[in-house]
Design a protein around this motif. Sequence first.
Motif, PDB file in Angstrom:
ATOM      1  N   GLY A   1       8.189  -5.909  10.579  1.00  0.00           N
ATOM      2  CA  GLY A   1       7.351  -7.064  10.279  1.00  0.00           C
ATOM      3  C   GLY A   1       7.921  -7.908   9.152  1.00  0.00           C
ATOM      4  O   GLY A   1       7.944  -9.145   9.239  1.00  0.00           O
ATOM      5  N   CYS A   2       8.399  -7.248   8.092  1.00  0.00           N
ATOM      6  CA  CYS A   2       8.982  -7.969   6.958  1.00  0.00           C
ATOM      7  C   CYS A   2      10.254  -8.706   7.369  1.00  0.00           C
ATOM      8  O   CYS A   2      10.471  -9.856   6.976  1.00  0.00           O
ATOM      9  CB  CYS A   2       9.283  -6.997   5.817  1.00  0.00           C
ATOM     10  SG  CYS A   2       7.815  -6.429   4.914  1.00  0.00           S
ATOM     11  N   ALA A   3      11.099  -8.057   8.172  1.00  0.00           N
ATOM     12  CA  ALA A   3      12.354  -8.675   8.599  1.00  0.00           C
ATOM     13  C   ALA A   3      12.095  -9.916   9.449  1.00  0.00           C
ATOM     14  O   ALA A   3      12.735 -10.961   9.256  1.00  0.00           O
ATOM     15  CB  ALA A   3      13.194  -7.659   9.377  1.00  0.00           C
TER      16      ALA A   3
ATOM     17  N   PRO B   1      -1.958   5.749  -3.877  1.00  0.00           N
ATOM     18  CA  PRO B   1      -0.749   6.434  -4.348  1.00  0.00           C
ATOM     19  C   PRO B   1       0.521   5.753  -3.850  1.00  0.00           C
ATOM     20  O   PRO B   1       0.491   4.947  -2.919  1.00  0.00           O
ATOM     21  CB  PRO B   1      -0.894   7.819  -3.715  1.00  0.00           C
ATOM     22  CG  PRO B   1      -1.580   7.536  -2.412  1.00  0.00           C
ATOM     23  CD  PRO B   1      -2.528   6.382  -2.672  1.00  0.00           C
ATOM     24  N   VAL B   2       1.645   6.074  -4.449  1.00  0.00           N
ATOM     25  CA  VAL B   2       2.948   5.586  -3.978  1.00  0.00           C
ATOM     26  C   VAL B   2       3.277   6.261  -2.654  1.00  0.00           C
ATOM     27  O   VAL B   2       3.037   7.456  -2.460  1.00  0.00           O
ATOM     28  CB  VAL B   2       4.051   5.900  -5.008  1.00  0.00           C
ATOM     29  CG1 VAL B   2       5.422   5.483  -4.468  1.00  0.00           C
ATOM     30  CG2 VAL B   2       3.769   5.200  -6.327  1.00  0.00           C
ATOM     31  N   SER B   3       3.809   5.488  -1.694  1.00  0.00           N
ATOM     32  CA  SER B   3       4.156   6.031  -0.384  1.00  0.00           C
ATOM     33  C   SER B   3       5.397   5.323   0.150  1.00  0.00           C
ATOM     34  O   SER B   3       5.916   4.394  -0.463  1.00  0.00           O
ATOM     35  CB  SER B   3       2.985   5.864   0.594  1.00  0.00           C
ATOM     36  OG  SER B   3       2.631   4.492   0.698  1.00  0.00           O
ATOM     37  N   ARG B   4       5.864   5.776   1.308  1.00  0.00           N
ATOM     38  CA  ARG B   4       7.050   5.200   1.948  1.00  0.00           C
ATOM     39  C   ARG B   4       6.675   4.042   2.874  1.00  0.00           C
ATOM     40  O   ARG B   4       5.584   4.019   3.454  1.00  0.00           O
ATOM     41  CB  ARG B   4       7.775   6.271   2.770  1.00  0.00           C
ATOM     42  CG  ARG B   4       8.397   7.385   1.947  1.00  0.00           C
ATOM     43  CD  ARG B   4       9.721   6.954   1.379  1.00  0.00           C
ATOM     44  NE  ARG B   4      10.406   8.045   0.698  1.00  0.00           N
ATOM     45  CZ  ARG B   4      11.601   7.928   0.148  1.00  0.00           C
ATOM     46  NH1 ARG B   4      12.235   6.762   0.209  1.00  0.00           N
ATOM     47  NH2 ARG B   4      12.170   8.951  -0.458  1.00  0.00           N
ATOM     48  N   THR B   5       7.595   3.102   3.032  1.00  0.00           N
ATOM     49  CA  THR B   5       7.400   1.984   3.951  1.00  0.00           C
ATOM     50  C   THR B   5       7.550   2.473   5.386  1.00  0.00           C
ATOM     51  O   THR B   5       8.478   3.220   5.703  1.00  0.00           O
ATOM     52  CB  THR B   5       8.433   0.880   3.676  1.00  0.00           C
ATOM     53  OG1 THR B   5       8.352   0.496   2.304  1.00  0.00           O
ATOM     54  CG2 THR B   5       8.186  -0.335   4.560  1.00  0.00           C
ATOM     55  N   THR B   6       6.628   2.063   6.258  1.00  0.00           N
ATOM     56  CA  THR B   6       6.689   2.478   7.657  1.00  0.00           C
ATOM     57  C   THR B   6       7.698   1.614   8.424  1.00  0.00           C
ATOM     58  O   THR B   6       8.078   0.531   7.971  1.00  0.00           O
ATOM     59  CB  THR B   6       5.310   2.342   8.332  1.00  0.00           C
ATOM     60  OG1 THR B   6       4.953   0.947   8.382  1.00  0.00           O
ATOM     61  CG2 THR B   6       4.247   3.100   7.548  1.00  0.00           C
ATOM     62  N   ARG B   7       8.095   2.096   9.598  1.00  0.00           N
ATOM     63  CA  ARG B   7       9.036   1.339  10.433  1.00  0.00           C
ATOM     64  C   ARG B   7       8.433   0.002  10.852  1.00  0.00           C
ATOM     65  O   ARG B   7       9.111  -1.026  10.856  1.00  0.00           O
ATOM     66  CB  ARG B   7       9.394   2.152  11.680  1.00  0.00           C
ATOM     67  CG  ARG B   7      10.363   1.437  12.614  1.00  0.00           C
ATOM     68  CD  ARG B   7      10.723   2.293  13.809  1.00  0.00           C
ATOM     69  NE  ARG B   7      11.386   3.521  13.401  1.00  0.00           N
ATOM     70  CZ  ARG B   7      11.774   4.473  14.264  1.00  0.00           C
ATOM     71  NH1 ARG B   7      11.550   4.325  15.569  1.00  0.00           N
ATOM     72  NH2 ARG B   7      12.371   5.565  13.818  1.00  0.00           N
TER      73      ARG B   7
ATOM     74  N   ILE C   1       1.995  -4.380  -3.194  1.00  0.00           N
ATOM     75  CA  ILE C   1       0.543  -4.261  -3.115  1.00  0.00           C
ATOM     76  C   ILE C   1       0.145  -2.966  -2.411  1.00  0.00           C
ATOM     77  O   ILE C   1      -0.825  -2.302  -2.784  1.00  0.00           O
ATOM     78  CB  ILE C   1      -0.051  -5.480  -2.380  1.00  0.00           C
ATOM     79  CG1 ILE C   1      -0.013  -6.705  -3.292  1.00  0.00           C
ATOM     80  CG2 ILE C   1      -1.483  -5.215  -1.911  1.00  0.00           C
ATOM     81  CD1 ILE C   1      -0.426  -7.987  -2.598  1.00  0.00           C
ATOM     82  N   ARG C   2       0.917  -2.597  -1.376  1.00  0.00           N
ATOM     83  CA  ARG C   2       0.644  -1.355  -0.652  1.00  0.00           C
ATOM     84  C   ARG C   2       1.249  -0.143  -1.350  1.00  0.00           C
ATOM     85  O   ARG C   2       1.146   0.972  -0.858  1.00  0.00           O
ATOM     86  CB  ARG C   2       1.213  -1.454   0.778  1.00  0.00           C
ATOM     87  CG  ARG C   2       0.577  -2.509   1.650  1.00  0.00           C
ATOM     88  CD  ARG C   2      -0.930  -2.281   1.797  1.00  0.00           C
ATOM     89  NE  ARG C   2      -1.209  -0.946   2.310  1.00  0.00           N
ATOM     90  CZ  ARG C   2      -2.316  -0.252   2.031  1.00  0.00           C
ATOM     91  NH1 ARG C   2      -3.224  -0.754   1.224  1.00  0.00           N
ATOM     92  NH2 ARG C   2      -2.495   0.947   2.552  1.00  0.00           N
ATOM     93  N   LYS C   3       1.886  -0.355  -2.491  1.00  0.00           N
ATOM     94  CA  LYS C   3       2.535   0.693  -3.284  1.00  0.00           C
ATOM     95  C   LYS C   3       3.592   1.429  -2.468  1.00  0.00           C
ATOM     96  O   LYS C   3       3.721   2.646  -2.530  1.00  0.00           O
ATOM     97  CB  LYS C   3       1.518   1.672  -3.855  1.00  0.00           C
ATOM     98  CG  LYS C   3       1.099   1.345  -5.282  1.00  0.00           C
ATOM     99  CD  LYS C   3       0.462   2.565  -5.951  1.00  0.00           C
ATOM    100  CE  LYS C   3       0.081   2.220  -7.389  1.00  0.00           C
ATOM    101  NZ  LYS C   3      -0.524   3.374  -8.082  1.00  0.00           N
ATOM    102  N   ARG C   4       4.363   0.669  -1.693  1.00  0.00           N
ATOM    103  CA  ARG C   4       5.481   1.245  -0.955  1.00  0.00           C
ATOM    104  C   ARG C   4       6.689   1.321  -1.883  1.00  0.00           C
ATOM    105  O   ARG C   4       7.071   0.322  -2.508  1.00  0.00           O
ATOM    106  CB  ARG C   4       5.824   0.401   0.261  1.00  0.00           C
ATOM    107  CG  ARG C   4       4.670   0.168   1.224  1.00  0.00           C
ATOM    108  CD  ARG C   4       4.053   1.446   1.741  1.00  0.00           C
ATOM    109  NE  ARG C   4       3.192   1.179   2.891  1.00  0.00           N
ATOM    110  CZ  ARG C   4       2.228   1.988   3.319  1.00  0.00           C
ATOM    111  NH1 ARG C   4       1.986   3.116   2.661  1.00  0.00           N
ATOM    112  NH2 ARG C   4       1.504   1.666   4.377  1.00  0.00           N
TER     113      ARG C   4
END
Length: 208
Positions: free
Chosen positions: A102-104, A91-97, A145-148
């Motif tokens: 990690g992305c930054a 399902p669609v979800s929110r990006t974790t802290r 891919i993680r549906k964030r």
Amino acid sequence: MEQLLRFWTEAAGSGPLEWIAVLTGFACVWLAARESLWNFPVAIVSCGLYVFVYRQSTLYADMGLQVVFIILALYGWYQWLHGGQNRAELPVSRTTRQEWVGCAVFVAVFTLAVGYYLQHHTDAALPHWDAFTTAGSLAGQFLLIRKRLENWFIWIVVDIIYVPILWYKQLYPTSALYALYLALAVYGYVEWRRALRKNATRSVPLSA
């Protein structure tokens, strides 16, 4: 008027490979915005074509990015089908802290390292911008891919930068495509936010 005529003349002169890549690329992002699994096989076709398009334009980081995208598309296809609880649909979800941090860090390190390499060891055009958009695209694809939901924020930033870069490299159809991607990213965010709210409503237990 003269500049507009020049644009259409040069755009029309773009190879058929780029035009097919443009059309499949647009279809891929539109399908992703609609949460359709078909975005992944279409992405594989589009990225395969862009390997050759970017190679001809000396955008080497973006060329390599297409290969990575093909691998990620295969992985994402599986994740969307079986990445949820008990191997259910994701399902669609929110990006974790932790994911944001990690992305930054990844984008910063990748941009500096790959940008330096491209600048000093290749004839790459706009090496650091090329590296930054590549890193941002990888971060955006990871979250997609993680549906964030917030993956669309990253794509908006990346698309804004890609439009002038591709125009500068005279890839006019692709530059126009990224302008359309920008609109699709906004559309995707709206659609995914609606899906997130719908999932949240379903998960709330009914009172006795």
